[in-house]
Design an enzyme around this catalytic site. Structure first.
Site, short mmCIF file in Angstrom:
data_model
loop_
_atom_site.label_atom_id
_atom_site.label_comp_id
_atom_site.label_asym_id
_atom_site.label_seq_id
_atom_site.Cartn_x
_atom_site.Cartn_y
_atom_site.Cartn_z
N HIS A 1 0.26 -3.62 6.52
CA HIS A 1 -1.00 -3.49 7.26
C HIS A 1 -2.22 -3.94 6.45
O HIS A 1 -3.31 -3.99 7.00
CB HIS A 1 -1.20 -2.03 7.67
CG HIS A 1 -1.35 -1.10 6.52
ND1 HIS A 1 -0.28 -0.67 5.77
CD2 HIS A 1 -2.45 -0.55 5.94
CE1 HIS A 1 -0.70 0.12 4.82
NE2 HIS A 1 -2.03 0.21 4.88
N CYS B 1 -7.33 -2.59 3.60
CA CYS B 1 -7.00 -1.16 3.69
C CYS B 1 -7.58 -0.41 2.50
O CYS B 1 -8.53 0.34 2.63
CB CYS B 1 -5.49 -0.95 3.77
SG CYS B 1 -5.04 0.82 3.79
N CYS C 1 0.83 -1.20 0.00
CA CYS C 1 0.00 0.00 0.00
C CYS C 1 0.87 1.25 0.00
O CYS C 1 1.96 1.26 0.58
CB CYS C 1 -0.90 -0.02 1.23
SG CYS C 1 -1.97 1.42 1.41
N HIS D 1 4.89 5.89 2.58
CA HIS D 1 5.10 7.13 3.32
C HIS D 1 6.10 6.93 4.46
O HIS D 1 6.91 7.81 4.75
CB HIS D 1 3.77 7.65 3.88
CG HIS D 1 2.87 8.26 2.85
ND1 HIS D 1 3.23 9.34 2.09
CD2 HIS D 1 1.60 7.95 2.48
CE1 HIS D 1 2.24 9.68 1.28
NE2 HIS D 1 1.24 8.84 1.50
N SER E 1 0.49 3.79 1.68
CA SER E 1 0.67 4.28 3.05
C SER E 1 1.97 3.75 3.64
O SER E 1 2.67 4.47 4.37
CB SER E 1 -0.52 3.86 3.92
OG SER E 1 -1.72 4.42 3.43
#
Length: 362
Positions: A59, A163, A38, A43, A40
């Site tokens: 996650h 997610c 992902c 990041h 995310s």
């Protein structure tokens, strides 16, 4: 067990042996079947969001329960599950008012650096990421970070729901509450953006405009339900949206996490419209809006994981998939090994893909 370990931002992850503690009270041991890569996670890999290291990231995942700790009543060994970082306590003000995604109870939503479930090198703490750490062959998590799902659902596709899909769906159905026949603009057609487009189509939006710079994403966005595509690299995206809609959209969704696109998502609204920021805007970044635009009752709002109620949302999304309404097969660009994780994230940065998925060979 094998896990991908991040030792420092902007450094490749390394595959190492990590020890997982046995599940304690209300904790569950899950054998990870699949984990999505992902944006995310990226990041944190790039250092845009801080996190203590060394850490096992990941996650967006699904797996099978192997063991349960004391007082676990919801799950049993053999259950198929999807994980979610929106672990909830079930008794705080947020949970009791239906906002479990923003539960802050520290006994279940352990702050970064507090979890003691992973160790390495003979006992040194390995930090758990978002109470999950799914870039590993196994996870120990609180039972309220998991939802039980039907066993005929492929786990490599179920992982995506954990997610990106639930975030896009929830942003449309729960945060913004998109109405049938309304106009929608979605900035970014990656995994979350595609899920947002798909959710808007399921909600009955009359016109769905996908905005991106990557030509690879244009036909993909159409396949997920976009009625129009705006090439953000071919001129003013806001002006293009206003021309397509005769003045702006009812709802917009920012799915990238950039200052410019957050501001554009607000600027493209018609009077009374609502912009929802899904993307993770880097820490320290501020967005600028013209105060006079609020006189036309435009709104801008945040969104944490689609304001999800994942114990009910995720089984519903699986039903949508089995009915042919939710696109999951089309989102998977490649199924890779854990050892290929760095190459998978490099592809995510350069574009030309929707989602790479790690499939664990147990």
């Amino acid at each position: 067990m094998k896990a991908a370990v991040l030792h420092a931002p902007q450094q490749p992850m390394t595959i190492e042996e990590v020890t997982l503690h046995k599940p304690q009270r209300r904790e569950v041991l899950v054998r990870t079947a699949a984990a999505g890569l992902c944006h995310s996670d990226l990041h944190f890999i790039d250092g845009l969001y801080p996190h203590p290291v060394p850490a096992v990231l990941g996650h967006e995942s699904a797996g099978i329960v192997e063991a349960v700790g004391e007082d676990v009543t919801y799950l049993k060994p053999g259950d198929h599950v999807i994980s979610c970082l929106s672990v909830f306590c079930g008794h705080c003000e947020f949970c009791l008012s239906g906002h479990m995604s923003i539960c802050q109870e520290p006994s279940v939503k352990l702050p970064p650096g507090k979890a003691r479930r992973l160790t390495w090198k003979g006992g040194e703490n390995m930090h758990q990421f978002l109470n999950l750490s799914s870039f590993a062959e196994q996870m120990v998590v609180h039972e309220n970070a998991l939802v039980k799902v039907r066993e005929d659902m492929p786990l490599d596709l179920a992982a995506l729901i954990g997610c990106g899909v639930v975030t896009g769906y929830g942003a449309v159905a729960r945060t913004a509450k998109v109405e049938p026949g309304s106009t929608v603009a979605v900035f970014g057609a990656g995994g979350i953006g595609l899920s947002t487009i798909n959710a808007a189509a399921i909600a009955g939006a009359g016109r769905i405009i996908a905005v991106d710079r990557d030509p690879f994403k244009f036909p993909l966005a159409k396949a997920f339900g976009a009625t129009d595509v705006v090439d953000a690299g071919a001129g003013d995206a806001v002006k293009q949206i206003q021309e397509l809609t005769g003045g702006g959209v009812h709802y917009s969704f920012e799915c990238i996490g950039l200052k410019a696109t957050a501001e554009q998502s607000f600027a493209c609204l018609r009077p009374g419209g609502a912009a929802t920021i899904i993307g993770m805007i880097p820490v320290g970044t501020k967005i600028e809006l013209h105060g006079v635009d609020f006189l036309r009752e435009r709104k801008i709002q945040g969104c944490m994981m689609g304001s999800n109620q994942f114990r009910t949302d995720m089984p519903r999304l699986i039903e949508f998939y089995l009915q042919g309404k939710l696109k999951l097969d089309e989102m998977v660009s490649a199924r890779i090994r854990l050892e290929d994780i760095n190459q998978g994230f490099a592809q995510l940065k350069t574009g030309g893909i929707a989602r790479n998925v790690i499939v664990f060979d147990h």
